[in-house]
Scaffold this motif. Structure first.
Motif, short mmCIF file in Angstrom:
data_model
loop_
_atom_site.label_atom_id
_atom_site.label_comp_id
_atom_site.label_asym_id
_atom_site.label_seq_id
_atom_site.Cartn_x
_atom_site.Cartn_y
_atom_site.Cartn_z
N HIS A 1 -4.85 5.91 -3.00
CA HIS A 1 -3.68 5.16 -2.52
C HIS A 1 -3.46 3.97 -3.44
O HIS A 1 -4.36 3.16 -3.65
CB HIS A 1 -3.92 4.67 -1.08
CG HIS A 1 -4.22 5.76 -0.12
ND1 HIS A 1 -3.23 6.48 0.51
CD2 HIS A 1 -5.41 6.30 0.29
CE1 HIS A 1 -3.79 7.39 1.29
NE2 HIS A 1 -5.11 7.30 1.17
N LEU B 1 -2.49 0.37 -4.52
CA LEU B 1 -2.44 -0.93 -3.88
C LEU B 1 -1.88 -1.92 -4.89
O LEU B 1 -2.32 -1.94 -6.05
CB LEU B 1 -3.86 -1.37 -3.46
CG LEU B 1 -4.03 -2.76 -2.87
CD1 LEU B 1 -3.36 -2.84 -1.50
CD2 LEU B 1 -5.51 -3.11 -2.76
N LEU C 1 0.87 -1.18 0.00
CA LEU C 1 0.00 0.00 0.00
C LEU C 1 0.90 1.22 0.00
O LEU C 1 1.81 1.32 0.83
CB LEU C 1 -0.92 -0.01 1.23
CG LEU C 1 -1.96 1.09 1.31
CD1 LEU C 1 -2.96 0.97 0.15
CD2 LEU C 1 -2.70 1.03 2.63
#
Length: 169
Positions: A120, A122, A84
């Motif tokens: 974000h 991933l 992440l």
């Protein structure tokens, strides 16, 4: 004389037997109390875990990631790695029981974190093996869009197709 001796021995045996019954009943009662205490400890531990999770991961910033498996039972998931924001946050090696649970429709929470609102990156990678012994590997990326409130992302691994799908809950 022999008859009196027999009656005395019988009376003593009856008294010993009664004492054993009382001891067994006491032990049985004590065992029940111990079981009640164990249940109370388990309940308190569960409640403490929930409170700890609420404190450490407030719902406004909480993001949880779950792994599920779809596809044939002949595929054994060996490991999953989750990145992440470019950082490895989880790496898990699977046991036989965990693989069995995933094949039965189970879902594993692999990572929970506090994540600020925004996008974000991933990245998820897995390694697995088919029943015939063939190795499978795949890596997939996903943009997690986090808003205020909890975020749940399911990572669906389709082993023999070398594919990973993502689903927001």
């Amino acid at each position: 004389m022999c008859r009196i001796l027999q009656l005395t021995v019988f009376a003593l045996l009856a008294t010993v037997g009664l004492a054993q019954d009382i001891d067994r009943n006491d032990i049985r009662g004590l065992d029940e109390q111990i079981q009640d205490v164990k249940k109370d400890v388990i309940d308190l531990t569960s409640e403490l875990s929930r409170l700890e999770e609420k404190l450490l991961f407030p719902s406004s910033t909480q993001a949880s990631f779950f792994v599920s498996l779809e596809g044939p039972d002949g595929f054994d998931l060996e490991s999953v790695e989750v990145k992440l924001n470019g950082e490895v946050v989880a790496h898990h090696l699977y046991t036989f029981r965990e693989i069995e649970a995933l094949h039965k429709g189970g879902v594993q929470r692999i990572y929970t974190a506090n994540v600020q609102a925004g996008n974000h990156p991933l990245e998820v990678s897995y390694i697995g093996r088919s029943g015939s012994g063939r190795d499978y590997r795949a890596t997939a990326s996903y943009a997690v869009h986090k808003e205020v409130g909890p975020k749940f992302v399911e990572i669906k691994i389709a082993g023999t197709e070398s594919k990973i799908d993502f689903k927001d809950w």
